[in-house]
Design an enzyme around this catalytic site. Structure first.
Site, PDB file in Angstrom:
ATOM      1  N   ARG A 160       0.840  -1.214   0.000  1.00  0.00           N
ATOM      2  CA  ARG A 160       0.000   0.000   0.000  1.00  0.00           C
ATOM      3  C   ARG A 160       0.871   1.259   0.000  1.00  0.00           C
ATOM      4  NH1 ARG A 160      -2.683  -4.002  -0.478  1.00  0.00           N
ATOM      5  NH2 ARG A 160      -4.547  -4.560   0.714  1.00  0.00           N
ATOM      6  N   SER A 212     -10.456   1.100   4.184  1.00  0.00           N
ATOM      7  CA  SER A 212      -9.644   0.830   5.383  1.00  0.00           C
ATOM      8  C   SER A 212      -9.014   2.135   5.858  1.00  0.00           C
ATOM      9  CB  SER A 212      -8.512  -0.142   5.056  1.00  0.00           C
ATOM     10  OG  SER A 212      -9.049  -1.310   4.499  1.00  0.00           O
ATOM     11  N   GLU A 263      -4.183   5.143   6.438  1.00  0.00           N
ATOM     12  CA  GLU A 263      -3.926   4.846   5.020  1.00  0.00           C
ATOM     13  C   GLU A 263      -4.281   6.044   4.114  1.00  0.00           C
ATOM     14  OE1 GLU A 263      -4.944   0.863   3.109  1.00  0.00           O
ATOM     15  OE2 GLU A 263      -6.298   2.230   2.072  1.00  0.00           O
TER      16      GLU A 263
HETATM   17  P1  FAD Z   1      -7.994  10.125  -4.227  1.00  0.00           P
HETATM   18  O1  FAD Z   1      -8.696   9.735  -2.994  1.00  0.00           O
HETATM   19  O2  FAD Z   1      -8.609  11.223  -5.035  1.00  0.00           O
HETATM   20  O3  FAD Z   1      -6.489  10.388  -3.984  1.00  0.00           O
HETATM   21  C1  FAD Z   1      -5.720   9.511  -3.200  1.00  0.00           C
HETATM   22  C2  FAD Z   1      -4.256   9.997  -3.216  1.00  0.00           C
HETATM   23  O4  FAD Z   1      -3.706   9.880  -4.528  1.00  0.00           O
HETATM   24  C3  FAD Z   1      -4.104  11.481  -2.853  1.00  0.00           C
HETATM   25  O5  FAD Z   1      -2.871  11.630  -2.186  1.00  0.00           O
HETATM   26  C4  FAD Z   1      -4.049  12.184  -4.198  1.00  0.00           C
HETATM   27  O6  FAD Z   1      -3.346  13.427  -4.149  1.00  0.00           O
HETATM   28  C5  FAD Z   1      -3.291  11.156  -5.038  1.00  0.00           C
HETATM   29  N1  FAD Z   1      -3.689  11.160  -6.467  1.00  0.00           N
HETATM   30  C6  FAD Z   1      -4.926  10.937  -6.976  1.00  0.00           C
HETATM   31  N2  FAD Z   1      -4.875  10.936  -8.324  1.00  0.00           N
HETATM   32  C7  FAD Z   1      -3.590  11.187  -8.667  1.00  0.00           C
HETATM   33  C8  FAD Z   1      -2.917  11.344  -9.916  1.00  0.00           C
HETATM   34  N3  FAD Z   1      -3.557  11.214 -11.094  1.00  0.00           N
HETATM   35  N4  FAD Z   1      -1.584  11.617  -9.896  1.00  0.00           N
HETATM   36  C9  FAD Z   1      -0.902  11.729  -8.721  1.00  0.00           C
HETATM   37  N5  FAD Z   1      -1.496  11.602  -7.514  1.00  0.00           N
HETATM   38  C10 FAD Z   1      -2.824  11.334  -7.483  1.00  0.00           C
HETATM   39  N6  FAD Z   1      -7.809   0.628  -1.644  1.00  0.00           N
HETATM   40  C11 FAD Z   1      -7.133  -0.520  -1.869  1.00  0.00           C
HETATM   41  O7  FAD Z   1      -5.914  -0.498  -2.081  1.00  0.00           O
HETATM   42  N7  FAD Z   1      -7.775  -1.722  -1.861  1.00  0.00           N
HETATM   43  C12 FAD Z   1      -9.097  -1.835  -1.638  1.00  0.00           C
HETATM   44  O8  FAD Z   1      -9.626  -2.941  -1.657  1.00  0.00           O
HETATM   45  C13 FAD Z   1      -9.845  -0.637  -1.385  1.00  0.00           C
HETATM   46  N8  FAD Z   1     -11.162  -0.693  -1.107  1.00  0.00           N
HETATM   47  C14 FAD Z   1     -11.853   0.450  -0.825  1.00  0.00           C
HETATM   48  C15 FAD Z   1     -13.221   0.366  -0.524  1.00  0.00           C
HETATM   49  C16 FAD Z   1     -13.954   1.516  -0.247  1.00  0.00           C
HETATM   50  C17 FAD Z   1     -15.419   1.399   0.083  1.00  0.00           C
HETATM   51  C18 FAD Z   1     -13.326   2.784  -0.286  1.00  0.00           C
HETATM   52  C19 FAD Z   1     -14.108   4.044  -0.028  1.00  0.00           C
HETATM   53  C20 FAD Z   1     -11.963   2.884  -0.573  1.00  0.00           C
HETATM   54  C21 FAD Z   1     -11.203   1.713  -0.834  1.00  0.00           C
HETATM   55  N9  FAD Z   1      -9.834   1.760  -1.133  1.00  0.00           N
HETATM   56  C22 FAD Z   1      -9.140   0.602  -1.396  1.00  0.00           C
HETATM   57  C23 FAD Z   1      -9.116   3.052  -1.141  1.00  0.00           C
HETATM   58  C24 FAD Z   1      -9.223   3.820  -2.496  1.00  0.00           C
HETATM   59  O9  FAD Z   1     -10.339   3.416  -3.215  1.00  0.00           O
HETATM   60  C25 FAD Z   1      -7.977   3.627  -3.359  1.00  0.00           C
HETATM   61  O10 FAD Z   1      -6.827   4.063  -2.683  1.00  0.00           O
HETATM   62  C26 FAD Z   1      -8.089   4.402  -4.690  1.00  0.00           C
HETATM   63  O11 FAD Z   1      -6.982   4.091  -5.513  1.00  0.00           O
HETATM   64  C27 FAD Z   1      -8.143   5.927  -4.503  1.00  0.00           C
HETATM   65  O12 FAD Z   1      -8.494   6.493  -5.750  1.00  0.00           O
HETATM   66  P2  FAD Z   1      -9.064   7.963  -5.879  1.00  0.00           P
HETATM   67  O13 FAD Z   1      -9.106   8.313  -7.317  1.00  0.00           O
HETATM   68  O14 FAD Z   1     -10.337   8.088  -5.136  1.00  0.00           O
HETATM   69  O15 FAD Z   1      -7.916   8.800  -5.174  1.00  0.00           O
HETATM   70  P1  NAP Z   2     -10.332 -10.354   4.798  1.00  0.00           P
HETATM   71  O1  NAP Z   2     -10.327 -11.189   3.568  1.00  0.00           O
HETATM   72  O2  NAP Z   2     -11.399 -10.580   5.831  1.00  0.00           O
HETATM   73  O3  NAP Z   2      -8.913 -10.427   5.487  1.00  0.00           O
HETATM   74  C1  NAP Z   2      -8.642  -9.712   6.708  1.00  0.00           C
HETATM   75  C2  NAP Z   2      -7.182  -9.318   6.707  1.00  0.00           C
HETATM   76  O4  NAP Z   2      -6.386 -10.478   6.650  1.00  0.00           O
HETATM   77  C3  NAP Z   2      -6.846  -8.478   5.509  1.00  0.00           C
HETATM   78  O5  NAP Z   2      -6.283  -7.321   6.003  1.00  0.00           O
HETATM   79  C4  NAP Z   2      -5.868  -9.295   4.675  1.00  0.00           C
HETATM   80  O6  NAP Z   2      -4.673  -8.565   4.349  1.00  0.00           O
HETATM   81  C5  NAP Z   2      -5.456 -10.435   5.574  1.00  0.00           C
HETATM   82  N1  NAP Z   2      -5.515 -11.730   4.856  1.00  0.00           N
HETATM   83  C6  NAP Z   2      -6.610 -12.529   4.670  1.00  0.00           C
HETATM   84  N2  NAP Z   2      -6.265 -13.654   4.008  1.00  0.00           N
HETATM   85  C7  NAP Z   2      -4.932 -13.556   3.768  1.00  0.00           C
HETATM   86  C8  NAP Z   2      -4.000 -14.392   3.101  1.00  0.00           C
HETATM   87  N3  NAP Z   2      -4.366 -15.574   2.574  1.00  0.00           N
HETATM   88  N4  NAP Z   2      -2.722 -13.972   3.020  1.00  0.00           N
HETATM   89  C9  NAP Z   2      -2.335 -12.790   3.534  1.00  0.00           C
HETATM   90  N5  NAP Z   2      -3.176 -11.950   4.171  1.00  0.00           N
HETATM   91  C10 NAP Z   2      -4.460 -12.324   4.286  1.00  0.00           C
HETATM   92  O7  NAP Z   2     -10.359  -8.793   4.397  1.00  0.00           O
HETATM   93  P2  NAP Z   2     -11.562  -7.853   3.984  1.00  0.00           P
HETATM   94  O8  NAP Z   2     -11.658  -6.763   4.939  1.00  0.00           O
HETATM   95  O9  NAP Z   2     -12.761  -8.649   3.601  1.00  0.00           O
HETATM   96  O10 NAP Z   2     -10.955  -7.218   2.629  1.00  0.00           O
HETATM   97  C11 NAP Z   2     -10.741  -8.048   1.494  1.00  0.00           C
HETATM   98  C12 NAP Z   2      -9.610  -7.494   0.655  1.00  0.00           C
HETATM   99  O11 NAP Z   2      -9.972  -6.193   0.185  1.00  0.00           O
HETATM  100  C13 NAP Z   2      -8.312  -7.340   1.443  1.00  0.00           C
HETATM  101  O12 NAP Z   2      -7.239  -7.682   0.600  1.00  0.00           O
HETATM  102  C14 NAP Z   2      -8.263  -5.866   1.785  1.00  0.00           C
HETATM  103  O13 NAP Z   2      -6.946  -5.339   1.843  1.00  0.00           O
HETATM  104  C15 NAP Z   2      -9.034  -5.239   0.622  1.00  0.00           C
HETATM  105  N6  NAP Z   2      -9.716  -4.005   1.062  1.00  0.00           N
HETATM  106  C16 NAP Z   2      -8.956  -2.888   1.152  1.00  0.00           C
HETATM  107  C17 NAP Z   2      -9.548  -1.694   1.543  1.00  0.00           C
HETATM  108  C18 NAP Z   2      -8.740  -0.419   1.589  1.00  0.00           C
HETATM  109  O14 NAP Z   2      -9.313   0.654   1.692  1.00  0.00           O
HETATM  110  N7  NAP Z   2      -7.431  -0.479   1.500  1.00  0.00           N
HETATM  111  C19 NAP Z   2     -10.910  -1.639   1.854  1.00  0.00           C
HETATM  112  C20 NAP Z   2     -11.616  -2.820   1.781  1.00  0.00           C
HETATM  113  C21 NAP Z   2     -11.022  -4.009   1.379  1.00  0.00           C
HETATM  114  P3  NAP Z   2      -4.564  -7.519   3.114  1.00  0.00           P
HETATM  115  O15 NAP Z   2      -5.379  -6.325   3.538  1.00  0.00           O
HETATM  116  O16 NAP Z   2      -3.102  -7.251   3.061  1.00  0.00           O
HETATM  117  O17 NAP Z   2      -5.085  -8.163   1.883  1.00  0.00           O
END
Ligand code: FAD
Ligand code: NAP
Length: 339
Positions: free
Chosen positions: A165, A239, A335
């Site tokens: 991340r 998250s 995050e």
């Molecule tokens: P923004 O929120 O608009 O920006 C995020 C950051 O990136 C800021 O610092 C901004 O300045 C920068 N940025 C944006 N666009 C650019 C660009 N073109 N060039 C340079 N910098 C830029 N993330 C995960 O990794 N995995 C998930 O499973 C996941 N699930 C999510 C579920 C939900 C319900 C929500 C609300 C969020 C989730 N996220 C997840 C977080 C988010 O969706 C991601 O990080 C996504 O990539 C952000 O995109 P955005 O366009 O909304 O970025």
């Molecule tokens: P989940 O599957 O219930 O798992 C809970 C946590 O355990 C997660 O953080 C995941 O790590 C870790 N995990 C589970 N199985 C694993 C494996 N086999 N090996 C290594 N790590 C494992 O998680 P969830 O909340 O339903 O989310 C599902 C996926 O969507 C996850 O990968 C999560 O990161 C992603 N997600 C991200 C965001 C965001 O905003 N960043 C929001 C929602 C969901 P990881 O998180 O490293 O995968």
């Protein structure tokens, strides 16, 4: 020169639904638009805040900066190689839209990353990941405008310094580049990634995958719809904290005190802990502090119960960090980018 908007309400532009106004906002649809905005005699001197879909930002108040909203369009298959396809997407395209577009054209490989909100351009910033797949594993290169010089640069995977991340765009180069285009490599033949518990029932048998990419896509979308709050109904940024990674020595001391702790060994010998589990163990799941709350199905997601300020969410986050630190001696890191 693209149109400049003044005193813009940013609440509709962040999925947390937090209040805040931008003194200036400009929408860019090309590299030339970016160069015009940064060369502008007045705007060029303002601090900049790059905005995609606003799904990973925390607004703590008004933004006295030029908000550059990235809306660069375009989706295309640029190359067909024997062992992979290369697709290119404009930074303003919807990430989930890109996943759907590739699958509809028989170009699988992104399905584990379905239903992640936001834009293509933000995906490399935190190296988006879900269900055992990270963007970096499908990444070919990106184009970005270097804001100091106005020059377009192409960065490969190594130059982006992807981590868990994390990338150079969150570290040394934070705010220095505006990403305009991203190229992804989709490996041939396709192999399903079904390691996570929510996908493991879609079993793979033998050398030929018995599961179709669209089945993985459908499962990911169904699970996410059920587990995660819809930002249109309950404001959130996914998250709120990163999963902490600790060294083997710290882990062995911790597991002795807390034998039930959820953990995943990493290839280099470190351990990843599930931040959601730590927060839940401290009793936060479903709790509120004022109008900010902890989601009742996933403790890692902080929510806006309606009318929360960014400050209220930050206060709740600080209280959670404090209790996790007191019990586990682990510091949780937010995050989303805090503005
Ligand atoms: P923004 O929120 O608009 O920006 C995020 C950051 O990136 C800021 O610092 C901004 O300045 C920068 N940025 C944006 N666009 C650019 C660009 N073109 N060039 C340079 N910098 C830029 N993330 C995960 O990794 N995995 C998930 O499973 C996941 N699930 C999510 C579920 C939900 C319900 C929500 C609300 C969020 C989730 N996220 C997840 C977080 C988010 O969706 C991601 O990080 C996504 O990539 C952000 O995109 P955005 O366009 O909304 O970025
Ligand atoms: P989940 O599957 O219930 O798992 C809970 C946590 O355990 C997660 O953080 C995941 O790590 C870790 N995990 C589970 N199985 C694993 C494996 N086999 N090996 C290594 N790590 C494992 O998680 P969830 O909340 O339903 O989310 C599902 C996926 O969507 C996850 O990968 C999560 O990161 C992603 N997600 C991200 C965001 C965001 O905003 N960043 C929001 C929602 C969901 P990881 O998180 O490293 O995968």
């Amino acid at each position: 020169m693209p149109l400049i908007e003044n005193n813009v309400d940013l609440q509709p532009y962040n999925t947390f639904g937090l209040p805040g106004r931008a003194s200036r906002l400009v929408r860019v649809r090309s590299e030339d638009d970016v160069r015009s905005a940064i060369a502008h005699p007045e705007l060029g001197r303002m601090p900049r805040f790059i905005l995609g879909g606003g799904s990973n930002v925390m607004l703590t108040g008004d933004v006295d900066a030029l908000v550059v909203k990235v809306e660069v369009p375009g989706l295309k298959l640029v190359e067909t190689r024997e062992d992979e396809w290369i697709v290119e997407a404009g930074a303003g395209e919807s990430w989930h839209g890109l996943v759907e577009w590739t699958l509809a054209r028989g170009l699988p490989g992104l399905e584990n990353l379905a239903f992640i909100p936001g834009t293509v351009g933000a995906a490399p910033v935190q190296n988006i990941g879900a269900y055992g797949l990270e963007l970096s594993e499908r990444f070919e290169s990106l184009d970005a405008v270097e804001l100091a010089s106005g020059l377009t640069r192409t960065l490969d995977r190594e130059e982006c310094r992807f981590g868990y991340r994390d990338s150079i765009f969150k570290g040394d180069a934070a705010g220095s580049f505006l990403i305009t285009r991203v190229r992804l490599r989709l490996p041939r033949p396709w192999r399903p990634l079904l390691g996570y518990p929510d996908l493991s029932t879609l079993k793979e048998q033998g050398a030929t995958p018995s599961v179709a990419p669209t089945e993985v896509f459908d499962r990911v979308c169904t699970v996410r719809r059920a587990k995660l709050p819809d930002p249109a109904v309950l404001g959130n940024a996914g998250s709120f904290f990163k999963n902490p990674v600790i060294c083997a020595r710290q882990f062995s001391a911790l597991i002795e005190r807390e034998p039930a702790i959820v953990h995943y060994p990493l290839p280099g010998g470190d351990y990843k802990l599930a931040a959601g589990w730590l927060i839940e163990a401290c009793g936060w799941k479903g709790r509120n502090m004022g109008r900010a709350g902890v989601h009742d199905r996933q403790a890692l997601v902080l929510v806006n119960r309606g009318g929360a300020s960014g400050r209220a969410v930050m206060d709740l986050a600080a209280a959670i960090q404090q209790s996790v630190f007191e019990r586990f001696a682990i510091r949780l890191e937010p995050e989303p980018t805090v503005f």
